[in-house]
Design a protein around this motif. Structure first.
Motif, PDB file in Angstrom:
ATOM      1  N   ARG A  95     -50.117 -66.372 -25.425  1.00 27.16           N
ATOM      2  CA  ARG A  95     -50.828 -67.500 -24.820  1.00 27.16           C
ATOM      3  C   ARG A  95     -52.333 -67.445 -25.068  1.00 27.16           C
ATOM      4  O   ARG A  95     -52.911 -68.433 -25.535  1.00 27.16           O
ATOM      5  CB  ARG A  95     -50.504 -67.596 -23.327  1.00 27.16           C
ATOM      6  CG  ARG A  95     -49.124 -68.191 -23.078  1.00 27.16           C
ATOM      7  CD  ARG A  95     -48.810 -68.392 -21.605  1.00 27.16           C
ATOM      8  NE  ARG A  95     -47.555 -69.116 -21.462  1.00 27.16           N
ATOM      9  CZ  ARG A  95     -47.439 -70.444 -21.461  1.00 27.16           C
ATOM     10  NH1 ARG A  95     -48.512 -71.193 -21.543  1.00 27.16           N
ATOM     11  NH2 ARG A  95     -46.259 -71.019 -21.356  1.00 27.16           N
ATOM     12  N   PRO A  96     -53.017 -66.338 -24.779  1.00 26.88           N
ATOM     13  CA  PRO A  96     -54.463 -66.310 -25.043  1.00 26.88           C
ATOM     14  C   PRO A  96     -54.819 -66.409 -26.515  1.00 26.88           C
ATOM     15  O   PRO A  96     -55.923 -66.834 -26.861  1.00 26.88           O
ATOM     16  CB  PRO A  96     -54.911 -64.965 -24.457  1.00 26.88           C
ATOM     17  CG  PRO A  96     -53.676 -64.143 -24.318  1.00 26.88           C
ATOM     18  CD  PRO A  96     -52.583 -65.108 -24.063  1.00 26.88           C
ATOM     19  N   ARG A  97     -53.899 -66.077 -27.413  1.00 25.82           N
ATOM     20  CA  ARG A  97     -54.178 -66.152 -28.848  1.00 25.82           C
ATOM     21  C   ARG A  97     -53.807 -67.511 -29.433  1.00 25.82           C
ATOM     22  O   ARG A  97     -53.919 -67.728 -30.636  1.00 25.82           O
ATOM     23  CB  ARG A  97     -53.411 -65.037 -29.583  1.00 25.82           C
ATOM     24  CG  ARG A  97     -53.849 -63.621 -29.211  1.00 25.82           C
ATOM     25  CD  ARG A  97     -55.130 -63.213 -29.896  1.00 25.82           C
ATOM     26  NE  ARG A  97     -54.935 -63.012 -31.311  1.00 25.82           N
ATOM     27  CZ  ARG A  97     -54.573 -61.839 -31.869  1.00 25.82           C
ATOM     28  NH1 ARG A  97     -54.370 -60.775 -31.088  1.00 25.82           N
ATOM     29  NH2 ARG A  97     -54.437 -61.723 -33.166  1.00 25.82           N
ATOM     30  N   GLY A  98     -53.363 -68.446 -28.573  1.00 26.81           N
ATOM     31  CA  GLY A  98     -53.095 -69.807 -29.033  1.00 26.81           C
ATOM     32  C   GLY A  98     -51.676 -70.075 -29.482  1.00 26.81           C
ATOM     33  O   GLY A  98     -51.428 -71.076 -30.168  1.00 26.81           O
ATOM     34  N   PHE A  99     -50.727 -69.208 -29.099  1.00 29.30           N
ATOM     35  CA  PHE A  99     -49.337 -69.393 -29.507  1.00 29.30           C
ATOM     36  C   PHE A  99     -48.431 -69.618 -28.296  1.00 29.30           C
ATOM     37  O   PHE A  99     -47.357 -69.034 -28.187  1.00 29.30           O
ATOM     38  CB  PHE A  99     -48.851 -68.169 -30.296  1.00 29.30           C
ATOM     39  CG  PHE A  99     -49.467 -68.045 -31.665  1.00 29.30           C
ATOM     40  CD1 PHE A  99     -48.840 -68.591 -32.770  1.00 29.30           C
ATOM     41  CD2 PHE A  99     -50.687 -67.415 -31.836  1.00 29.30           C
ATOM     42  CE1 PHE A  99     -49.408 -68.490 -34.035  1.00 29.30           C
ATOM     43  CE2 PHE A  99     -51.265 -67.305 -33.098  1.00 29.30           C
ATOM     44  CZ  PHE A  99     -50.628 -67.841 -34.202  1.00 29.30           C
ATOM     45  N   SER A 100     -48.855 -70.517 -27.409  1.00 31.33           N
ATOM     46  CA  SER A 100     -48.041 -70.787 -26.222  1.00 31.33           C
ATOM     47  C   SER A 100     -46.684 -71.377 -26.595  1.00 31.33           C
ATOM     48  O   SER A 100     -45.701 -71.219 -25.871  1.00 31.33           O
ATOM     49  CB  SER A 100     -48.783 -71.738 -25.278  1.00 31.33           C
ATOM     50  OG  SER A 100     -49.047 -72.984 -25.911  1.00 31.33           O
ATOM     51  N   GLY A 101     -46.611 -72.067 -27.744  1.00 28.32           N
ATOM     52  CA  GLY A 101     -45.341 -72.638 -28.182  1.00 28.32           C
ATOM     53  C   GLY A 101     -44.272 -71.586 -28.378  1.00 28.32           C
ATOM     54  O   GLY A 101     -43.080 -71.852 -28.170  1.00 28.32           O
ATOM     55  N   CYS A 102     -44.688 -70.391 -28.774  1.00 28.50           N
ATOM     56  CA  CYS A 102     -43.722 -69.299 -28.958  1.00 28.50           C
ATOM     57  C   CYS A 102     -43.138 -68.845 -27.624  1.00 28.50           C
ATOM     58  O   CYS A 102     -41.977 -68.427 -27.561  1.00 28.50           O
ATOM     59  CB  CYS A 102     -44.396 -68.119 -29.649  1.00 28.50           C
ATOM     60  SG  CYS A 102     -45.014 -68.483 -31.314  1.00 28.50           S
ATOM     61  N   THR A 103     -43.921 -68.914 -26.572  1.00 30.87           N
ATOM     62  CA  THR A 103     -43.445 -68.468 -25.262  1.00 30.87           C
ATOM     63  C   THR A 103     -42.491 -69.476 -24.635  1.00 30.87           C
ATOM     64  O   THR A 103     -41.785 -69.157 -23.681  1.00 30.87           O
ATOM     65  CB  THR A 103     -44.622 -68.235 -24.297  1.00 30.87           C
ATOM     66  OG1 THR A 103     -45.243 -69.488 -23.965  1.00 30.87           O
ATOM     67  CG2 THR A 103     -45.666 -67.316 -24.915  1.00 30.87           C
TER      68      THR A 103
END
Length: 277
Positions: free
Chosen positions: A66-74
């Motif tokens: 999430r902090p690295r900009g990959f909330s879609g993966c979560t």
């Protein structure tokens, strides 16, 4: 738990519908494309490994997505399709060691995911007492879908999964109608509605049809969503704080993971509170 001794209710775990990343070859990190936007920090083409994918098929920034900009993966959930393709369809032969299988494996994965998602919905439908008049049809659809998941890689790539989804969806719609008919009073029909950013705070949406509704960033704090049909509803950034989702139908973990909520949000027993809430 079972309906009777002859026809036990299928269990989600027994059907293999929960992701087991340790037995998958990182298929969601390779097979699927994504574009740089709010959910992903970079562009990536289908079939191109994510730069964060390690040699052991694990994510190198899993705890920082999430902090690295990959909330879609979560938010993404393969419904167990990843390990099925990796370990069953391709017999544990990974695409790195056998690159000739890569393209076909990547093509099979989204098909298998759709089939597993349908299995999830059908399994849930079979637990709903109001849908008992069509449990026989639901069970046959589940068995057919299970059979399809066991086909060869070539057969899966040739499968008309859209047509199969249409057949199953007709049954799921009938299930929804039977369940929601048990709710007293007039029910709201907001199927496919544009409710982006809508103020639905404390709204009475019990038994509502919200199939495919766009609820992005909607304020659903304290809303009554019991027995509401949420199949395909887009809940990205919707605020479910204090909302009552007990008894809602066809809600998935990935939908919850995309939304906001708190400890007061009431969830169906098969789902869990996301860690970021």
């Amino acid at each position: 738990m079972s309906q009777n001794r002859e026809h036990p209710i299928p269990d989600i775990a027994d059907l293999g519908l929960q992701a087991d990343c340790g037995n998958c070859f990182g298929l969601c990190c390779v097979a699927l494309p994504f574009a740089a936007a709010a959910d992903f920090a970079i562009d990536k083409d289908a079939g191109q490994p994510c730069p964060n994918l390690k040699a052991d098929f694990r994510c190198g920034i899993h705890t920082q997505l999430r902090p690295r900009g990959f909330s879609g993966c979560t938010v993404f959930d393969c419904f167990g399709a990843g390990q099925k393709v990796s370990q069953i369809t391709f017999n544990g032969q990974d695409w790195r060691q056998a690159p000739r299988t890569a393209r076909q494996m990547f093509d099979v994965f989204p098909v298998m995911r759709q089939l597993h998602e349908l299995l999830w919905y059908l399994a849930e439908a079979l637990t709903l007492p109001p849908a008992s008049p069509i449990h026989g049809e639901l069970r046959r659809a589940l068995e057919k879908t299970q059979h399809l998941t066991g086909r060869s890689a070539q057969e899966l790539t040739e499968l008309d999964v859209v047509a199969h989804r249409g057949d199953v969806n007709a049954l799921l719609l009938r299930t929804s109608e039977l369940v929601r008919a048990k709710v007293a009073g007039r029910k709201k029909d907001r199927r496919g509605a544009d409710l982006i950013g809508a103020n639905l705070k404390a709204a009475n949406l019990r038994g509502a049809n919200l199939r495919g509704a766009y609820l992005i960033a909607a304020d659903l704090k304290g809303a009554d969503l019991r027995a509401a049909d949420l199949i395909g509803a887009d809940l990205r950034d919707a605020d479910l704080s204090g909302a009552d989702l007990t008894g809602s139908i066809f809600l998935t973990q990935s939908q919850l993971n995309a939304a906001k909520g708190d400890s007061a949000t009431k969830l169906p027993p098969a789902l869990t509170c996301p860690t970021h809430w």
